[in-house]
Design a protein around this motif. Structure first.
Motif, PDB file in Angstrom:
ATOM      1  N   VAL A   1      -8.282   4.985  32.306  1.00 44.76           N
ATOM      2  CA  VAL A   1      -7.903   4.404  33.601  1.00 44.76           C
ATOM      3  C   VAL A   1      -7.743   2.890  33.481  1.00 44.76           C
ATOM      4  N   LEU A   2      -8.639   2.240  32.759  1.00 47.38           N
ATOM      5  CA  LEU A   2      -8.517   0.793  32.576  1.00 47.38           C
ATOM      6  C   LEU A   2      -7.242   0.438  31.801  1.00 47.38           C
ATOM      7  N   SER A  59     -14.171  -5.434  26.107  1.00 45.91           N
ATOM      8  CA  SER A  59     -15.044  -6.505  26.609  1.00 45.91           C
ATOM      9  C   SER A  59     -15.617  -6.156  27.973  1.00 45.91           C
ATOM     10  N   ARG A  60     -14.793  -5.590  28.826  1.00 49.34           N
ATOM     11  CA  ARG A  60     -15.271  -5.221  30.170  1.00 49.34           C
ATOM     12  C   ARG A  60     -16.362  -4.154  30.098  1.00 49.34           C
ATOM     13  N   LEU A  61     -16.136  -3.139  29.273  1.00 52.24           N
ATOM     14  CA  LEU A  61     -17.142  -2.081  29.146  1.00 52.24           C
ATOM     15  C   LEU A  61     -18.407  -2.607  28.473  1.00 52.24           C
ATOM     16  N   ALA A 105     -23.625  -2.886  27.741  1.00 53.69           N
ATOM     17  CA  ALA A 105     -24.391  -3.340  26.578  1.00 53.69           C
ATOM     18  C   ALA A 105     -25.690  -4.034  26.948  1.00 53.69           C
ATOM     19  N   GLY A 106     -25.836  -4.441  28.185  1.00 56.12           N
ATOM     20  CA  GLY A 106     -27.065  -5.099  28.598  1.00 56.12           C
ATOM     21  C   GLY A 106     -27.378  -6.348  27.801  1.00 56.12           C
ATOM     22  N   GLY A 107     -26.352  -7.060  27.358  1.00 53.03           N
ATOM     23  CA  GLY A 107     -26.565  -8.283  26.605  1.00 53.03           C
ATOM     24  C   GLY A 107     -26.859  -8.076  25.129  1.00 53.03           C
ATOM     25  N   ILE A 161     -19.336  -0.750  21.290  1.00 49.23           N
ATOM     26  CA  ILE A 161     -18.450  -0.347  22.392  1.00 49.23           C
ATOM     27  C   ILE A 161     -17.020  -0.784  22.100  1.00 49.23           C
ATOM     28  N   ARG A 162     -16.849  -2.013  21.662  1.00 50.22           N
ATOM     29  CA  ARG A 162     -15.500  -2.509  21.350  1.00 50.22           C
ATOM     30  C   ARG A 162     -14.857  -1.681  20.229  1.00 50.22           C
ATOM     31  N   THR A 163     -15.633  -1.335  19.227  1.00 51.58           N
ATOM     32  CA  THR A 163     -15.134  -0.518  18.125  1.00 51.58           C
ATOM     33  C   THR A 163     -14.730   0.866  18.618  1.00 51.58           C
ATOM     34  N   GLU A 164     -15.556   1.453  19.477  1.00 55.55           N
ATOM     35  CA  GLU A 164     -15.257   2.792  20.006  1.00 55.55           C
ATOM     36  C   GLU A 164     -13.998   2.777  20.867  1.00 55.55           C
ATOM     37  N   VAL A 165     -13.776   1.715  21.622  1.00 56.97           N
ATOM     38  CA  VAL A 165     -12.544   1.601  22.416  1.00 56.97           C
ATOM     39  C   VAL A 165     -11.343   1.546  21.473  1.00 56.97           C
TER      40      VAL A 165
END
Length: 92
Positions: A40-41, A53-55, A60-62, A70-74
């Protein structure tokens, strides 16, 4: 380069995620909640880097290691969708 959803793909958000149908191959799939959020994004004009970056900010809670994951998975998801012809690249 920018991404767009292939014209051969019909998609719909559902309670379970996103349903995709590729009209040329006949493939049908349902994306889980995480993949659906990425889809959707991207459909809203996001590029993989900004979506990652948004996810990462949301989940990621910092934690830098989790943000990188997360970036790699995207990127992995986007590469898979490109390979399957569900997403396409076009010049900016």
């Amino acid at each position: 380069m920018s991404l767009h959803i292939s014209e051969s793909v019909i998609w719909n958000e559902t309670a379970d995620g996103v349903s995709l149908y590729h009209t040329e191959t006949g493939d049908f799939r349902t994306l889980n909640a995480t993949a659906a959020q990425i889809w959707v994004l991207l459909a809203d004009g996001g590029d993989p880097a900004s979506v990652g970056s948004r996810l990462a900010l949301l989940f990621a809670g910092g934690n830098a290691a989790i943000a990188a994951r997360i970036r790699t998975e995207v990127q992995t998801f986007v590469s898979s969708m490109l390979t399957q012809g569900l997403l396409e690249e076009q010049p900016s």
